[in-house]
Design an enzyme around this catalytic site. Structure first.
Site, PDB file in Angstrom:
ATOM      1  N   ALA A   1      -5.454  -1.554   0.045  1.00 34.72           N
ATOM      2  CA  ALA A   1      -6.680  -1.427   0.834  1.00 34.72           C
ATOM      3  C   ALA A   1      -7.840  -2.148   0.155  1.00 34.72           C
ATOM      4  CB  ALA A   1      -7.018   0.052   1.045  1.00 34.72           C
TER       5      ALA A   1
ATOM      6  N   GLU B   1     -10.853  -1.924 -11.015  1.00 39.79           N
ATOM      7  CA  GLU B   1      -9.495  -1.362 -11.108  1.00 39.79           C
ATOM      8  C   GLU B   1      -9.338  -0.698 -12.462  1.00 39.79           C
ATOM      9  OE1 GLU B   1      -6.671  -0.756  -9.187  1.00 39.79           O
ATOM     10  OE2 GLU B   1      -6.187   0.198 -11.102  1.00 39.79           O
TER      11      GLU B   1
ATOM     12  N   ASN C   1      -0.096   2.340  -5.553  1.00 38.69           N
ATOM     13  CA  ASN C   1       1.099   2.734  -4.806  1.00 38.69           C
ATOM     14  C   ASN C   1       1.571   1.643  -3.863  1.00 38.69           C
ATOM     15  OD1 ASN C   1       1.490   5.194  -5.921  1.00 38.69           O
ATOM     16  ND2 ASN C   1       0.730   6.395  -4.197  1.00 38.69           N
ATOM     17  N   THR C   2       0.661   0.740  -3.509  1.00 38.40           N
ATOM     18  CA  THR C   2       1.040  -0.320  -2.573  1.00 38.40           C
ATOM     19  C   THR C   2       2.242  -1.099  -3.100  1.00 38.40           C
ATOM     20  OG1 THR C   2      -1.232  -0.501  -1.822  1.00 38.40           O
ATOM     21  CG2 THR C   2       0.192  -2.385  -1.390  1.00 38.40           C
TER      22      THR C   2
ATOM     23  N   GLY D   1       7.973  -1.924   5.204  1.00 35.18           N
ATOM     24  CA  GLY D   1       7.218  -2.970   5.869  1.00 35.18           C
ATOM     25  C   GLY D   1       5.958  -2.393   6.484  1.00 35.18           C
TER      26      GLY D   1
ATOM     27  N   HIS E   1       9.248  13.409  -0.715  1.00 35.43           N
ATOM     28  CA  HIS E   1      10.368  12.535  -0.368  1.00 35.43           C
ATOM     29  C   HIS E   1      11.618  13.214  -0.904  1.00 35.43           C
ATOM     30  CE1 HIS E   1      13.004   9.136  -0.008  1.00 35.43           C
ATOM     31  NE2 HIS E   1      12.068   8.465   0.621  1.00 35.43           N
TER      32      HIS E   1
ATOM     33  N   GLU F   1      15.572   5.422   1.572  1.00 32.15           N
ATOM     34  CA  GLU F   1      16.178   6.048   2.745  1.00 32.15           C
ATOM     35  C   GLU F   1      17.382   5.242   3.243  1.00 32.15           C
ATOM     36  OE1 GLU F   1      12.683   6.921   5.099  1.00 32.15           O
ATOM     37  OE2 GLU F   1      12.907   8.853   4.129  1.00 32.15           O
TER      38      GLU F   1
ATOM     39  N   ARG G   1      20.905   6.655   2.654  1.00 29.72           N
ATOM     40  CA  ARG G   1      21.409   7.604   3.654  1.00 29.72           C
ATOM     41  C   ARG G   1      21.639   6.883   4.987  1.00 29.72           C
ATOM     42  NH1 ARG G   1      16.854  11.502   3.728  1.00 29.72           N
ATOM     43  NH2 ARG G   1      15.889   9.976   2.341  1.00 29.72           N
TER      44      ARG G   1
ATOM     45  N   ARG H   1      11.598  13.573   6.355  1.00 26.27           N
ATOM     46  CA  ARG H   1      11.508  13.791   4.907  1.00 26.27           C
ATOM     47  C   ARG H   1      11.174  15.235   4.554  1.00 26.27           C
ATOM     48  NH1 ARG H   1       7.936   8.331   3.582  1.00 26.27           N
ATOM     49  NH2 ARG H   1       9.670   6.898   3.771  1.00 26.27           N
TER      50      ARG H   1
ATOM     51  N   HIS I   1       5.273  12.156  -2.637  1.00 28.74           N
ATOM     52  CA  HIS I   1       5.354  10.752  -2.242  1.00 28.74           C
ATOM     53  C   HIS I   1       4.045  10.227  -1.661  1.00 28.74           C
ATOM     54  CE1 HIS I   1       7.220   7.058  -1.221  1.00 28.74           C
ATOM     55  NE2 HIS I   1       7.159   7.241   0.078  1.00 28.74           N
ATOM     56  N   HIS I   2       3.395  11.019  -0.833  1.00 21.61           N
ATOM     57  CA  HIS I   2       2.175  10.520  -0.178  1.00 21.61           C
ATOM     58  C   HIS I   2       1.265  11.708   0.076  1.00 21.61           C
ATOM     59  CE1 HIS I   2       0.148   7.362   2.296  1.00 21.61           C
ATOM     60  NE2 HIS I   2      -0.387   8.427   2.868  1.00 21.61           N
TER      61      HIS I   2
ATOM     62  N   ARG J   1       3.556  11.317   7.244  1.00 24.12           N
ATOM     63  CA  ARG J   1       3.412   9.875   7.492  1.00 24.12           C
ATOM     64  C   ARG J   1       4.766   9.259   7.791  1.00 24.12           C
ATOM     65  NH1 ARG J   1       4.512   5.605   4.761  1.00 24.12           N
ATOM     66  NH2 ARG J   1       4.713   6.531   2.687  1.00 24.12           N
TER      67      ARG J   1
ATOM     68  N   GLY K   1       6.256   2.769   7.252  1.00 23.83           N
ATOM     69  CA  GLY K   1       5.628   1.568   7.825  1.00 23.83           C
ATOM     70  C   GLY K   1       4.162   1.761   8.143  1.00 23.83           C
TER      71      GLY K   1
ATOM     72  N   ALA L   1       1.898   3.340   6.078  1.00 23.20           N
ATOM     73  CA  ALA L   1       0.996   3.247   4.918  1.00 23.20           C
ATOM     74  C   ALA L   1       0.435   1.829   4.840  1.00 23.20           C
ATOM     75  CB  ALA L   1       1.738   3.591   3.632  1.00 23.20           C
ATOM     76  N   VAL L   2       1.299   0.847   5.052  1.00 23.29           N
ATOM     77  CA  VAL L   2       0.843  -0.544   4.955  1.00 23.29           C
ATOM     78  C   VAL L   2      -0.059  -0.885   6.146  1.00 23.29           C
ATOM     79  CG1 VAL L   2       1.552  -2.950   4.711  1.00 23.29           C
ATOM     80  CG2 VAL L   2       2.908  -1.156   3.632  1.00 23.29           C
TER      81      VAL L   2
HETATM   82  P1  ADP Z   1      -4.008   2.168  -1.183  1.00 25.07           P
HETATM   83  O1  ADP Z   1      -2.581   2.166  -0.730  1.00 25.07           O
HETATM   84  O2  ADP Z   1      -4.855   3.105  -0.441  1.00 25.07           O
HETATM   85  O3  ADP Z   1      -4.580   0.787  -1.302  1.00 25.07           O
HETATM   86  P2  ADP Z   1      -3.153   2.230  -3.911  1.00 25.07           P
HETATM   87  O4  ADP Z   1      -2.509   3.384  -4.541  1.00 25.07           O
HETATM   88  O5  ADP Z   1      -2.284   1.072  -3.550  1.00 25.07           O
HETATM   89  O6  ADP Z   1      -3.961   2.749  -2.652  1.00 25.07           O
HETATM   90  O7  ADP Z   1      -4.294   1.647  -4.855  1.00 25.07           O
HETATM   91  C1  ADP Z   1      -5.327   2.433  -5.374  1.00 25.07           C
HETATM   92  C2  ADP Z   1      -5.813   1.758  -6.633  1.00 25.07           C
HETATM   93  O8  ADP Z   1      -7.032   2.356  -7.050  1.00 25.07           O
HETATM   94  C3  ADP Z   1      -4.862   1.883  -7.805  1.00 25.07           C
HETATM   95  O9  ADP Z   1      -4.602   0.597  -8.325  1.00 25.07           O
HETATM   96  C4  ADP Z   1      -5.628   2.739  -8.799  1.00 25.07           C
HETATM   97  O10 ADP Z   1      -5.295   2.454 -10.139  1.00 25.07           O
HETATM   98  C5  ADP Z   1      -7.052   2.424  -8.473  1.00 25.07           C
HETATM   99  N1  ADP Z   1      -8.034   3.456  -8.874  1.00 25.07           N
HETATM  100  C6  ADP Z   1      -7.921   4.789  -8.689  1.00 25.07           C
HETATM  101  N2  ADP Z   1      -8.997   5.420  -9.171  1.00 25.07           N
HETATM  102  C7  ADP Z   1      -9.838   4.475  -9.664  1.00 25.07           C
HETATM  103  C8  ADP Z   1     -11.112   4.497 -10.303  1.00 25.07           C
HETATM  104  N3  ADP Z   1     -11.762   5.638 -10.548  1.00 25.07           N
HETATM  105  N4  ADP Z   1     -11.670   3.322 -10.676  1.00 25.07           N
HETATM  106  C9  ADP Z   1     -11.034   2.144 -10.470  1.00 25.07           C
HETATM  107  N5  ADP Z   1      -9.815   2.075  -9.887  1.00 25.07           N
HETATM  108  C10 ADP Z   1      -9.224   3.207  -9.474  1.00 25.07           C
END
Ligand code: ADP
Length: 723
Positions: free
Chosen positions: A290, A309, A317-318, A324, A516, A529, A532, A553, A656-657, A696, A699, A701-702
């Site tokens: 995101a 970051e 998690n992405t 997909g 999950h 998945e 299975r 799930r 998982h989510h 959820r 497909g 989440a993305v």
């Molecule tokens: P989404 O799927 O919503 O994009 P992700 O899990 O893929 O979420 O990405 C969230 C990112 O935000 C991770 O890389 C995580 O390390 C980062 N993050 C979480 N908390 C903080 C924070 N306080 N400051 C900077 N980065 C953060």
């Protein structure tokens, strides 16, 4: 790295160095290297930490039989030494294996030891699968057993060279290998008398964008420190430790005394932190899917963006998304004559979410999904492969052409675009607080490795992901999930939710957490998945099926929790392994148990062999009849489970989510507890609640991150422009 770790490491490494995985590079400095040599080709010597003894004589014959006698050796396990004693009978076969490891954790390594002894006896070699959940003990046993079998084959180990005088190394190029997360990691190091001149790391089996970052970054760290005594890369410790073990193996071959690198950390004086002020239009917190989508989109709209970051790498998690992206009425669907509609996408998502979802958000996601696919095309991240996925009426999930995991693919492509656009990404920098003035969000406070930042911005976008990796937050909202493992990335700790709440944001569905059902507990590895879907079944410790394995799930997870010990085994055969690439990773990670017969598999799992054989026999008949009278399963029944060898992975539910989170409206504005948008604050992705309701579907989440990442940045751009 701490002293005890290094001490253990040195002992382990020497054994590894002396026994397995070391490639003779042809550049060793003298004839006295630590490579296995045929008997009589050099003088034998024992490395520190090994205690090999053997009573065999002469060379083994060409058939590979061993020399009669009893051989012992040891390696460092989880708690201390693990000793392996192998007796070879007159016929040259192994007749007895004894393993002792009194310091191993009784419930883990202790329980694994008899199984490992049996595996060695059956395999008649050190090439065994090991016991899942006891990987350290398994590795120690394998290391010690490798050396034992070398001795039993009449092989000897020649002396490691000594550097001249006070030198650190004997110049040359050396290599070593060790197990990483996905398979073996090879490290090749070139040294001069006192310097590491070059290091090459081959970790091609490591998870893309997680372990691969360790592969990329650790080499630089090692070169800079001129030492193997560097910290692991946060979030990629298994890969990092694999690299360091492989490096140490190579350095031992170069004659290095590893204790010379074990300098105590310098008496840490007060670290001086700088205070810095930065300005930008939009600050985005979190470089997952995101956040990166929002950063690219806002930069394309001409805004100056700072992307924060907290981890040393992007992806969150992405990176872990495998399936997909759901999208309806796309040009790819049209080109492939697939009929689908935005309305059906909405209905499927609502049904999957038990109708708890915010229908307005779901509608916006579905309506904007096709243009999100176009946008991905435009930034070099096309998802042209369209297929079915759970909970979708039509073929709707869009994946990369080459079948690679969608998450790793998108993260790589997003990062390329971020580089191309010159977007400033501040890694290792954690946002700690949202700044406000007169009820408006005006920036972010953050903490980096060397400085505290005040980042003034016209708008802030939260993209911090969920809270799946924050145990206390999970338990705060769901006490029943105490101790449940998680598949979430290390940075996914709910920071955005906490920061938003502090400025008055409302939360929705916060206790809706998806489990999950097939997560290997020791590694938190998610068993896709598709296993299975391609025909695997789940059995309990009694060897019996207990559910239609392909229900949603949440239902399958609940079913598992009712079984003895709250776990199950996923069972499949060679045919399934041959057809599903993902299985290779499970096998190479050592989490599978395998046997040539169902009964043999059952024995290894402590299941009654007759019960498991009966279950498999029944199941194969159900597959032939296309009818499961026990649990009504009617999908994933294209192939039976009848081709040896057979495989099992012990699994249980894992977090998982996190479906709940910050409340947003259809413009991705964060809504406060009074129902009004908080000026200047936008959010997208897993940090938000409402899109997925109570469950959820795959497909989405993305779809969520790309669609709402774009909407959040569009809204932030407008807000910056005073609209
Ligand atoms: P989404 O799927 O919503 O994009 P992700 O899990 O893929 O979420 O990405 C969230 C990112 O935000 C991770 O890389 C995580 O390390 C980062 N993050 C979480 N908390 C903080 C924070 N306080 N400051 C900077 N980065 C953060």
């Amino acid at each position: 790295m701490k002293k005890e770790y290094l001490k253990g490491l040195i002992a382990a490494i020497l054994i590894i160095a002396l026994t397995v995985g070391l490639t003779a590079m042809g550049k060793y400095p003298s004839a006295t290297n630590a490579v296995p040599m045929p008997a009589g080709a050099g003088s034998a010597s024992e490395g520190t930490g090994s205690s090999g003894t053997g009573s065999g004589e002469g060379a083994a014959d060409a058939s590979g039989e061993y020399l009669p006698g009893t051989y012992t050796n040891e390696a460092v396990g989880f708690g201390g030494p693990v000793k392996v004693a192998v007796t070879v009978g007159e016929s040259g076969g192994v007749t007895n294996v004894e393993i002792t490891g009194d310091s191993e954790t009784p419930d883990v390594g202790g329980k694994a030891i008899p199984k490992l002894a049996e595996q060695i006896l059956t395999a008649q070699s050190a090439e065994i699968d090991g016991v899942s959940g006891a990987s350290v003990t398994t590795q120690a046993v394998k290391d010690a057993a490798s050396k034992v079998f070398m001795s039993a084959s009449g092989q000897e180990v020649v002396e490691i060279p000594k550097p001249e005088g006070d030198n650190l190394f004997v110049p040359g190029t050396y290599s070593g290998s060790a197990k990483g997360f996905g398979g073996d990691i090879d490290v090749t190091v070139t040294v001069s008398e006192n310097k590491i001149e070059d290091i090459q790391i081959d970790g091609s089996h490591e998870t893309e964008n997680i372990g691969s970052f360790a592969v990329d970054m650790l080499g630089d760290k090692i070169m800079e420190a001129q030492s193997p005594n560097v910290d692991a890369i946060t979030g990629a410790t298994v890969s990092s430790n694999g690299i360091l073990r492989a490096l140490n193996s190579a350095l031992v071959l170069a004659g290095a005394d590893l204790t010379r690198f074990n300098v105590e950390e310098e008496a840490a004086g007060e670290k001086i932190m700088a205070y810095k002020d930065l300005d930008c239009d939009i600050v985005i917190i979190g470089a997952g899917g995101a956040g990166m989508t929002a950063a690219i989109n806002a930069t394309q709209a001409g805004k100056k963006v700072i992307l924060l970051e907290k981890m040393p790498y992007a992806g969150g998690n992405t990176t872990k998304a495998t399936g997909g992206m759901n999208a309806a009425e796309t040009h790819y669907q049209a080109e492939q004559d697939i009929e689908d509609s935005v309305e059906q996408f909405v209905e499927d998502t609502m049904k999957g979410g038990h109708d708890m979802n915010d229908r307005d958000l779901v509608t916006i996601m579905a309506e904007n999904s096709a243009s999100a696919i176009d946008w991905l095309d435009s930034i070099g991240a096309p998802l042209p492969k369209v297929s079915f996925s759970g909970g979708a009426t039509n073929k709707r999930i869009h994946a990369p052409e080459d079948g690679s995991g969608v998450g790793a693919f998108l993260v790589t492509r997003f990062l390329n675009k971020i580089d191309e656009l010159g977007i400033e990404v501040m890694y290792n920098t954690t946002a700690t607080k949202l700044m406000t003035l007169d009820g408006k969000v005006t920036g972010v406070m953050a903490e980096g490795p060397d400085a505290y930042y005040t980042i003034n911005a016209k708008a802030v976008i939260l993209a911090t992901g969920g809270f799946g990796n924050n145990q206390s937050m999970i338990v705060h909202y769901r006490e029943d999930l105490l101790g449940t493992v998680t598949t979430s990335a290390p940075g996914v700790t709910g920071d955005g939710i906490v920061m938003a709440e502090a400025v008055g944001a409302d939360l929705v569905d916060i206790n809706q957490i998806q489990l999950h059902p097939t997560v290997e507990q020791a590694t938190s590895m998610l068993i896709t998945e598709s296993v299975r879907g391609d025909g695997a079944i789940l059995v309990n410790q009694e060897g019996k099926r207990f559910i239609n394995e392909l229900l949603t799930r949440d239902v399958v997870s609940a079913g598992e929790l009712e079984q003895t010990g709250s776990y199950a085994y996923i069972i499949f055969d060679q045919n399934l392994r041959d057809g599903l690439k993902a299985v290779e990773k499970y096998v190479s990670t050592g989490i599978t148990v395998q046997a040539d017969t169902i009964e043999g598999l059952a024995e290894q799992l402590g299941i009654d062999p007759a019960a498991l054989a009966d279950t498999l026999q029944k199941w194969n008949q159900y597959v032939a009849d296309k009818n499961d009278p026990d649990f009504g399963r009617d999908t994933g029944m294209d192939a039976d489970l009848s081709k040896a060898p057979y495989y099992a992975i012990k699994i249980a539910p894992g977090i998982h989510h996190t479906m709940g989170g910050v409340k947003i409206n259809t413009e991705a504005q964060v809504i406060d507890t009074e129902g009004s948008p908080i000026p200047g604050l936008f959010a997208a992705g897993e940090v938000c609640g409402g899109v997925h309701g109570g469950n959820r579907i795959g497909g989405n989440a993305v779809a969520d991150i790309v669609v709402f990442g774009r909407i959040a940045s569009d809204s932030a751009v407008k807000y910056c422009d005073g609209e």
